[in-house]
Design a protein around this motif. Sequence first.
Motif, PDB file in Angstrom:
ATOM      1  N   ASN A  85       8.647  -0.480  -5.615  1.00  0.00           N
ATOM      2  CA  ASN A  85       9.148  -1.859  -5.443  1.00  0.00           C
ATOM      3  C   ASN A  85       9.240  -2.297  -3.987  1.00  0.00           C
ATOM      4  O   ASN A  85      10.025  -3.202  -3.653  1.00  0.00           O
ATOM      5  N   ALA A  86       8.472  -1.647  -3.120  1.00  0.00           N
ATOM      6  CA  ALA A  86       8.425  -2.097  -1.724  1.00  0.00           C
ATOM      7  C   ALA A  86       7.808  -3.492  -1.673  1.00  0.00           C
ATOM      8  O   ALA A  86       6.906  -3.812  -2.445  1.00  0.00           O
ATOM      9  N   VAL A  87       8.287  -4.319  -0.765  1.00  0.00           N
ATOM     10  CA  VAL A  87       7.827  -5.714  -0.690  1.00  0.00           C
ATOM     11  C   VAL A  87       6.682  -5.838   0.321  1.00  0.00           C
ATOM     12  O   VAL A  87       6.628  -5.097   1.311  1.00  0.00           O
ATOM     13  N   SER A 116       6.041  -0.951   2.914  1.00  0.00           N
ATOM     14  CA  SER A 116       6.667   0.305   3.328  1.00  0.00           C
ATOM     15  C   SER A 116       8.073   0.385   2.764  1.00  0.00           C
ATOM     16  O   SER A 116       8.688  -0.633   2.445  1.00  0.00           O
ATOM     17  N   GLN A 117       8.548   1.609   2.647  1.00  0.00           N
ATOM     18  CA  GLN A 117       9.896   1.829   2.127  1.00  0.00           C
ATOM     19  C   GLN A 117      10.559   2.972   2.874  1.00  0.00           C
ATOM     20  O   GLN A 117       9.902   3.951   3.241  1.00  0.00           O
ATOM     21  N   TYR A 136      -0.774   1.172   1.299  1.00  0.00           N
ATOM     22  CA  TYR A 136      -1.872   0.236   1.532  1.00  0.00           C
ATOM     23  C   TYR A 136      -2.509  -0.067   0.183  1.00  0.00           C
ATOM     24  O   TYR A 136      -2.934   0.851  -0.529  1.00  0.00           O
ATOM     25  N   ILE A 137      -2.596  -1.346  -0.164  1.00  0.00           N
ATOM     26  CA  ILE A 137      -3.097  -1.755  -1.472  1.00  0.00           C
ATOM     27  C   ILE A 137      -4.343  -2.606  -1.264  1.00  0.00           C
ATOM     28  O   ILE A 137      -4.303  -3.631  -0.564  1.00  0.00           O
ATOM     29  N   GLY A 138      -5.453  -2.198  -1.864  1.00  0.00           N
ATOM     30  CA  GLY A 138      -6.704  -2.927  -1.710  1.00  0.00           C
ATOM     31  C   GLY A 138      -7.464  -3.029  -3.018  1.00  0.00           C
ATOM     32  O   GLY A 138      -7.223  -2.259  -3.950  1.00  0.00           O
ATOM     33  N   GLY A 140       1.799   7.311   1.780  1.00  0.00           N
ATOM     34  CA  GLY A 140       2.216   8.548   2.432  1.00  0.00           C
ATOM     35  C   GLY A 140       2.908   8.275   3.748  1.00  0.00           C
ATOM     36  O   GLY A 140       3.199   7.128   4.103  1.00  0.00           O
ATOM     37  N   GLU A 141       3.140   9.360   4.508  1.00  0.00           N
ATOM     38  CA  GLU A 141       3.828   9.267   5.799  1.00  0.00           C
ATOM     39  C   GLU A 141       2.869   9.507   6.962  1.00  0.00           C
ATOM     40  O   GLU A 141       3.306   9.747   8.087  1.00  0.00           O
TER      41      GLU A 141
END
Length: 203
Positions: A124-126, A142-143, A156-158, A169-170
Amino acid sequence: MLPQITEKQARRINAPARNMIISMVVMLLLIIPVLWLMPQPNKNPYRPTVDVPVVAYEASREAGYHVAAAEQEGWHYNYARWNTGAADGINYWSSGQVTPSNHFIELVQAQDANPTWVAQQVGNAVPEAQVQMAGTEWEVRSQVDPDDKNKITTNYIGELEGTTVIMMGEAEAPEFESLAEATVAYLKAPSSTASPTPSSGIG
């Protein structure tokens, strides 16, 4: 006057100390060979072996699209699998890779993904930014771990080849960019998932 003791009394007094020393020597003689024969710690930590081409080929047959299974030098997979049976009905490909700097990046990929599914995957990161990597626009979310404020997971969403791909990830930004480039290139020519080869052992 100092008390005088006989030789026999002196032997009785010294006996416990002498017996203790003898016991310790015997114990050391027993322990040293055991320690010598014990296996030494492995300087190379265990890495799970994942036959990525085989797993990706089978997953692609189930998915009906080519799953992202790029392999890069210096990176290694520690898992790769096709996930089914979720309550939302969205099956997806997921894999985990360890980067050369020993960071971990998870990649998930699905077709017909919806905003609810994406939100679940990223905790649920915005949305907070848009970046260009490998000729593709990626939404960044990011959260912060509530138990460890220094632990920040970047997502990262593509949209790639008709599927939604999420990298999380970190790791540092250059490593995400490296995976994005490898993934985009791979999905344009998915050699490992297009068809089995005689050497792959798939049949």
